[in-house]
Design an enzyme around this catalytic site. Structure first.
Site, PDB file in Angstrom:
ATOM      1  N   TRP A   7     -14.430   3.496 -15.180  1.00 32.58           N
ATOM      2  CA  TRP A   7     -13.600   2.644 -16.009  1.00 32.58           C
ATOM      3  C   TRP A   7     -13.956   1.168 -15.908  1.00 32.58           C
ATOM      4  CZ3 TRP A   7     -11.749   5.899 -12.286  1.00 32.58           C
ATOM      5  CH2 TRP A   7     -11.248   5.322 -11.137  1.00 32.58           C
ATOM      6  N   GLU A  12       6.165   4.470  -6.003  1.00 32.68           N
ATOM      7  CA  GLU A  12       4.821   4.083  -6.443  1.00 32.68           C
ATOM      8  C   GLU A  12       4.671   2.580  -6.262  1.00 32.68           C
ATOM      9  OE1 GLU A  12       3.278   6.030  -9.812  1.00 32.68           O
ATOM     10  OE2 GLU A  12       1.692   4.560 -10.157  1.00 32.68           O
ATOM     11  N   ARG A  13       3.617   2.188  -5.580  1.00 30.02           N
ATOM     12  CA  ARG A  13       3.386   0.774  -5.241  1.00 30.02           C
ATOM     13  C   ARG A  13       4.582   0.197  -4.479  1.00 30.02           C
ATOM     14  NH1 ARG A  13      -1.697   1.892  -6.016  1.00 30.02           N
ATOM     15  NH2 ARG A  13      -2.233   2.300  -8.166  1.00 30.02           N
ATOM     16  N   GLU A  62       1.907  -5.385  -5.202  1.00 30.21           N
ATOM     17  CA  GLU A  62       0.773  -4.448  -5.276  1.00 30.21           C
ATOM     18  C   GLU A  62      -0.572  -5.137  -5.024  1.00 30.21           C
ATOM     19  OE1 GLU A  62       0.569  -2.291  -8.962  1.00 30.21           O
ATOM     20  OE2 GLU A  62      -1.348  -1.359  -8.460  1.00 30.21           O
ATOM     21  N   ASN A  73       6.061   6.271 -14.485  1.00 27.64           N
ATOM     22  CA  ASN A  73       5.251   7.500 -14.520  1.00 27.64           C
ATOM     23  C   ASN A  73       6.233   8.622 -14.189  1.00 27.64           C
ATOM     24  OD1 ASN A  73       2.813   6.179 -14.980  1.00 27.64           O
ATOM     25  ND2 ASN A  73       2.435   5.873 -12.793  1.00 27.64           N
ATOM     26  N   ARG A  86     -10.379  -4.673 -21.479  1.00 20.86           N
ATOM     27  CA  ARG A  86      -9.005  -4.304 -21.154  1.00 20.86           C
ATOM     28  C   ARG A  86      -8.013  -5.444 -21.417  1.00 20.86           C
ATOM     29  NH1 ARG A  86      -7.054  -2.028 -15.221  1.00 20.86           N
ATOM     30  NH2 ARG A  86      -4.831  -2.230 -15.602  1.00 20.86           N
ATOM     31  N   ASP A 111      -3.283  -6.826 -15.049  1.00 16.47           N
ATOM     32  CA  ASP A 111      -2.398  -6.026 -14.198  1.00 16.47           C
ATOM     33  C   ASP A 111      -1.984  -6.762 -12.924  1.00 16.47           C
ATOM     34  OD1 ASP A 111      -0.922  -3.909 -13.339  1.00 16.47           O
ATOM     35  OD2 ASP A 111      -2.615  -2.651 -12.729  1.00 16.47           O
ATOM     36  N   GLU A 131      -4.163 -16.613  -2.874  1.00 15.44           N
ATOM     37  CA  GLU A 131      -5.167 -16.722  -3.941  1.00 15.44           C
ATOM     38  C   GLU A 131      -6.499 -17.219  -3.375  1.00 15.44           C
ATOM     39  OE1 GLU A 131      -4.272 -19.764  -6.798  1.00 15.44           O
ATOM     40  OE2 GLU A 131      -5.563 -18.864  -8.330  1.00 15.44           O
ATOM     41  N   GLU A 158      -2.273   5.401 -19.141  1.00 18.44           N
ATOM     42  CA  GLU A 158      -2.618   6.008 -17.851  1.00 18.44           C
ATOM     43  C   GLU A 158      -2.125   7.458 -17.759  1.00 18.44           C
ATOM     44  OE1 GLU A 158      -3.056   2.131 -14.992  1.00 18.44           O
ATOM     45  OE2 GLU A 158      -1.104   3.109 -14.922  1.00 18.44           O
TER      46      GLU A 158
END
Ligand code: GCV
Length: 662
Positions: A520, A142-143, A378, A188, A321, A350, A490, A271
């Site tokens: 969301w 994942e990622r 990510e 996860n 959030r 995140d 950036e 999540e």
């Protein structure tokens, strides 16, 4: 022959160490065997690795004992020189191992001198978000942007001789930069991975055995619902006696199989992962259940603080959030058991290219905390773009939440329980996909060992180790490719800390409104008149009030908020003037053009060393630069066109701007 890159441990480095006549004075065990196996013992040694309580058998080691402090700590070491002999002195085999790697990085001190090292913290963990098999949406890791998993293949632990050899080399790589723990599966936890805790434990044993010789302890991500999924219980309620007994029994069995098992890493009530909330219990009750099972064996729970309602509407002040982790966890300070470590992402949202430091890291004085960074890129170019993250991490670690007059840093306050990084490695030939992304893995280990290290010094170290004997131009080009690369990234992506202008789900490339109209929430709040999220105490979500003074005040006013975070904290008109003197809109236009031009220039410089750095390392990087430049242009064009359309204000340098190609 290896089919993968030696990264920063090329044979030349080992060759020099192996050429020495070594004497290892240790107790025995897997790490001592490693040292014995890596070094050639010989008479009249000129390299002595000695535990303090064995030092009596060597003059040089005895001299080192006289010079070294009384206690070097469980992983610390001293390097000294006595005549023609280099001595590494330590209290444990771990210290000897780290001392040995120290000799690769630096020459020993002059005769009579001493170099002392102790890690800042005992837990320096790497979290692999690896699935056991290929996941239909996420791939295997994942990622992950570096191929498949180093540990898992089609549902089973890799265990052919070649695969185990690679794991062995991976262990050496990690230990050489100071990493001493890994989580071997995704937080996860999919159903097959849940079984690693019980009937598939043998697979974890295989990995633990391969990494133990390098002082690396294995941790496991577990599902909070394991008592139901695996134990056949009707509930996973942390207060139910059956559930408690199940975790106790299960954990005992884990330690019977792996006596140095590190502990559990848990993503709960986040999540879609199960957690104690389903039973009306809080995170402390949930974490303490697992802590009680691990405590008799010396294990720890890494309980992740990454919680938020992923279906919320962010326009509602109470559900910003950014506020979520602080709101959820600060009332629980003091309620966590001593072997619970709350693992907190370094920013409140995140892993965006720019976020403020999470205020939670300074708000839980009675809880052990680990700071979590993301080596896997990510949101920072997915190992297609060069983005050296150490300067960002170093800013976070050096942040003083109580202001400049109070010496306490986030490294002191937010890493009382250690460090964690999401791994950027996989089975790609370069370990990290992009050859230059290896610098992030190395830098993570080094900063976790010593957060005060200068990221440029770490980069120089990595460059030197990775390219032994390379011409100066190669080294300067490699360093300059990485040095300012985070700021370049950036510049051409989301401006001024606003974040999340990426394509939904896979998070690569620009999509300004990608997350704008999803259920969301909305991320940048751009409209005709202005842009940015009002997180102030008076008119906004109140997030800035989560910081102690002076930061709550400084962030609360656009006049004192640092430019690079302005849009994270404030909704301002496009004509708002930054401290830099530019307006927000002109800053957006300028930085996007600059960032893109910088990526192009880096690509040009890389092309210039093709003849000096032959082979795959150059070719692979060159081809990724093509993609980086393509994508940087896409970012520049989309962002600048979007804000031009939204604001109606033209780029004041429009006509004369020298764009970086088309
Ligand atoms: C492992 C983000 C990532 C998810 C990741 C999550 C987490 O949301 O996109 O892939 O899940 O963070 O940190 O748990």
């Amino acid at each position: 022959m290896n089919t993968y890159d030696p990264a920063w441990l090329p044979d030349e480095a080992w060759h020099a160490l192996r050429g020495r006549r070594a004497l290892v004075l240790a107790d025995g065990g897997p790490i001592a065997d490693t040292l014995g196996g890596e070094l050639h013992e010989g008479s009249d040694p000129d390299l002595v690795l000695a535990l303090r309580h064995h030092a009596d058998t060597s003059d040089a080691a005895r001299a080192a004992v006289r010079r070294a402090p009384a206690d070097l700590g469980p992983e610390g070491y001293a390097v000294t020189t006595h005549g023609h002999t280099t001595v590494v002195l330590a209290e444990s085999e771990h210290g000897l191992l780290y001392g040995l790697f120290d000799l690769l990085r630096a020459d020993p001190p002059a005769d009579g001198g001493i170099r002392l090292e102790r890690p800042h913290t005992a837990l320096r963990k790497l979290d692999h978000w690896d699935n056991l098999s290929v996941h239909p949406r996420m791939g295997q890791v994942e990622r992950g942007y570096a191929g498949g998993s180093l540990f898992w293949d089609d549902g089973r632990a890799r265990n052919t001789p070649e695969e185990l050899r690679r794991l062995h080399d991976y262990g050496r790589l990690l230990a050489s930069c100071g990493i001493n723990a890994i989580t071997v599966n995704n937080v996860n936890v999919h159903e097959d991975a849940a079984h690693l805790l019980t009937d598939r434990l043998d697979d974890v044993v295989t990995i633990a055995d391969a990494l133990r010789p390098w002082g690396i302890r294995v941790h496991l991500s577990v599902s909070y619902a394991a008592p139901v999924l695996l134990g056949g219980l009707p509930t996973a309620d942390p207060l139910a006696p059956d559930v408690r007994a199940w975790w106790q029994r299960t954990t005992e069995a884990v330690y019977e199989a792996i006596d140095d098992f590190g502990g559990y890493t848990v993503k709960a009530d986040s999540e879609g992962q199960p957690g104690p909330h389903s039973y009306g219990r809080d995170h402390a009750q949930g974490a303490n259940l697992l802590a009680a099972a691990l405590a008799p064996h010396g294990g720890v729970v890494h309980w992740r603080a990454f919680v938020y309602d992923h279906r919320q509407d962010w326009r509602d002040r109470s559900t910003d959030r950014a506020r979520a982790a602080y709101d959820e966890f600060t009332p629980l300070d003091e309620q966590f058991d001593a072997n619970v470590i709350l693992q907190v992402k370094h920013g409140p949202i995140d892993f965006q290219p720019r976020e403020p430091v999470s205020p939670l890291l300074a708000a839980m004085p009675r809880t052990r905390l680990a700071i979590e960074v993301q080596a896997t890129q990510e949101y920072t170019g997915q190992q297609q773009h060069v983005c050296y993250l150490a300067p960002m991490w170093s800013e976070v670690l050096g942040f003083r939440p109580y202001g400049e007059d109070d010496a306490r840093t986030i490294a002191d306050l937010g890493a009382s329980g250690g460090f964690a990084a999401v791994a950027n490695t996989g089975n790609s030939p370069f370990w990290c996909g992009h050859p230059l992304a290896q610098a992030n893995l190395y830098a993570y280990g080094r900063l976790a060992w010593n957060p005060a290290l200068d990221p440029d010094t770490v980069l120089a170290e990595w460059t030197h180790l990775t390219h032994p004997g390379a011409p100066d131009l190669v080294r300067t080009t490699v360093r300059s490719a990485l040095e300012g690369s985070w700021r370049t990234y950036e510049k051409y992506t989301a401006p001024l800390g606003v974040g999340f202008m990426v394509r939904p789900h896979h998070h690569y490339g620009p999509d300004v409104d990608g997350y704008e109209y999803t259920p969301w929430g909305t991320y940048h709040h751009a409209d005709r008149d202005g842009v940015g999220v009002d997180r102030t105490t008076v008119t906004g979500t109140g997030y800035s009030g989560q910081y102690p003074e002076p930061w709550s005040d400084l962030y609360d006013s656009p006049g004192t908020c640092p430019d690079e975070l302005l849009l994270f904290f404030h909704h301002v008109p496009y004509t708002h003037r930054l401290h830099s003197g530019r307006t927000v809109i002109q800053h957006i236009y300028d930085t996007h053009a600059e960032g893109c031009a910088e990526a192009e220039e880096a690509r040009r410089r890389w092309q210039r060393i093709a003849h000096l750095l032959p082979g795959e390392r150059h070719r692979e990087t060159a081809s990724r630069y093509e993609e980086q430049v393509r994508c940087a242009r896409e970012w520049r064009d989309q962002i600048n066109a979007y804000f031009h359309r939204k604001s109606g204000i033209p780029d004041e340098r429009g006509a004369e701007r020298r764009e970086c190609g088309t």
